[in-house]
Motif scaffolding. Sequence first.
Motif, short mmCIF file in Angstrom:
data_model
loop_
_atom_site.label_atom_id
_atom_site.label_comp_id
_atom_site.label_asym_id
_atom_site.label_seq_id
_atom_site.Cartn_x
_atom_site.Cartn_y
_atom_site.Cartn_z
N ARG A 156 0.81 58.76 -13.04
CA ARG A 156 0.44 59.62 -11.78
C ARG A 156 1.45 60.37 -11.26
O ARG A 156 1.08 61.90 -11.26
N ARG A 157 1.84 60.34 -10.74
CA ARG A 157 3.33 61.43 -11.05
C ARG A 157 4.04 62.07 -11.68
O ARG A 157 3.50 63.61 -11.23
N ILE A 158 4.07 61.50 -13.02
CA ILE A 158 4.34 61.94 -14.03
C ILE A 158 2.88 63.46 -14.24
O ILE A 158 3.77 64.93 -14.11
N PHE A 159 2.05 63.17 -14.43
CA PHE A 159 1.50 64.01 -14.43
C PHE A 159 0.86 65.16 -13.67
O PHE A 159 0.61 65.90 -13.86
N LYS A 160 1.49 64.28 -12.58
CA LYS A 160 0.61 65.88 -11.15
C LYS A 160 1.76 67.11 -11.85
O LYS A 160 1.49 67.84 -11.34
N ALA A 209 0.99 69.32 -14.48
CA ALA A 209 -1.10 69.84 -14.56
C ALA A 209 -0.50 71.17 -14.77
O ALA A 209 -1.79 71.08 -15.34
N HIS A 210 -0.10 72.01 -14.42
CA HIS A 210 -0.35 73.24 -14.94
C HIS A 210 0.53 73.77 -16.48
O HIS A 210 0.68 74.47 -16.66
N TYR A 211 1.13 72.17 -17.31
CA TYR A 211 1.15 73.16 -18.64
C TYR A 211 0.29 72.88 -19.61
O TYR A 211 -1.01 72.43 -18.94
N ILE A 212 0.75 73.39 -20.77
CA ILE A 212 -0.59 73.50 -21.83
C ILE A 212 -1.19 72.12 -22.50
O ILE A 212 0.54 72.88 -23.23
N GLY A 213 -1.81 72.34 -23.35
CA GLY A 213 -1.77 70.97 -24.62
C GLY A 213 -1.27 69.59 -24.08
O GLY A 213 -1.73 69.14 -23.28
N ARG A 214 -0.92 68.89 -25.38
CA ARG A 214 -0.24 67.98 -24.85
C ARG A 214 1.10 67.52 -24.43
O ARG A 214 0.92 66.08 -23.64
N ARG A 215 1.52 68.77 -23.97
CA ARG A 215 2.31 68.65 -22.44
C ARG A 215 1.76 67.90 -21.14
O ARG A 215 2.33 67.12 -19.91
N ASN A 257 -1.50 66.09 -20.82
CA ASN A 257 -2.53 64.79 -21.66
C ASN A 257 -1.72 63.65 -21.64
O ASN A 257 -2.30 62.56 -21.70
N CYS A 258 -0.20 64.22 -22.61
CA CYS A 258 -0.14 63.03 -23.11
C CYS A 258 1.73 62.43 -22.46
O CYS A 258 2.58 62.94 -22.31
N TYR A 259 1.57 60.93 -22.37
CA TYR A 259 2.74 61.01 -21.22
C TYR A 259 3.84 60.67 -21.78
O TYR A 259 4.96 61.28 -20.78
N SER A 260 4.04 60.54 -22.84
CA SER A 260 5.46 60.46 -23.73
C SER A 260 5.61 61.34 -23.90
O SER A 260 7.25 62.40 -23.74
N ILE A 261 5.06 62.81 -24.01
CA ILE A 261 6.35 64.15 -23.83
C ILE A 261 5.75 64.96 -23.11
O ILE A 261 6.50 65.21 -22.37
N ALA A 262 5.31 64.13 -21.70
CA ALA A 262 5.20 65.17 -20.24
C ALA A 262 5.80 64.79 -19.92
O ALA A 262 6.69 65.09 -18.64
N VAL A 263 6.77 62.85 -19.37
CA VAL A 263 7.94 62.77 -19.32
C VAL A 263 9.11 63.58 -19.48
O VAL A 263 9.53 64.23 -18.73
N ARG A 264 8.93 64.25 -20.82
CA ARG A 264 10.15 64.96 -21.46
C ARG A 264 10.13 65.77 -20.68
O ARG A 264 11.14 66.26 -20.28
#
Length: 153
Positions: free
Chosen positions: A22-26, A29-35, A37-44
């Motif tokens: 949840r912390r990573i997704f917060k 939040a302002h990114y676009i696309g899979r960055r 919604n997808c945790y493995s990409i968002a965390v990077r």
Amino acid sequence: MVFTSLVNYVRSRGPDEFWKKRRIFKLAAHYIGRRRNCYSIAVRSVHRALAYVTKGRKLKKLDMADLWVTRIEAACAQHNLEYKTLRNSLNQSDILINRKILSELAVWEPHTFKALTDIAKRRTLDDGLASITTSNSEVDRIITKGTLHVNKQ
């Protein structure tokens, strides 16, 4: 949660993983696309962004220090004094003002800054440094310990 076997306990991720994601997704939040919604990409992406932010804070401090020095040098040039001479003379006169405050004085309080440059010029004359070109009448009104010592003799 109550687990009847150790295997179920080990496989349970629990609430900690939910809040970690949840912390990573917060933060993403302002990114676009899979960055976003997808945790493995968002965390990077989030970790890279946090590294840039940390580097940016340090660079901002360096930029501000350079700006302060530039402002002080410009104000010193108006009063026919070098920045290095000003700093050394003020330190020898036990006037301990940092660069930030000196730049603020140079911008917003020009008369106060002029008084400090007069003190610095007087100090350089008392020390016998001929690196400044000024008329004696300009700094005769400044009294320092050095001038008192010279006048007693």
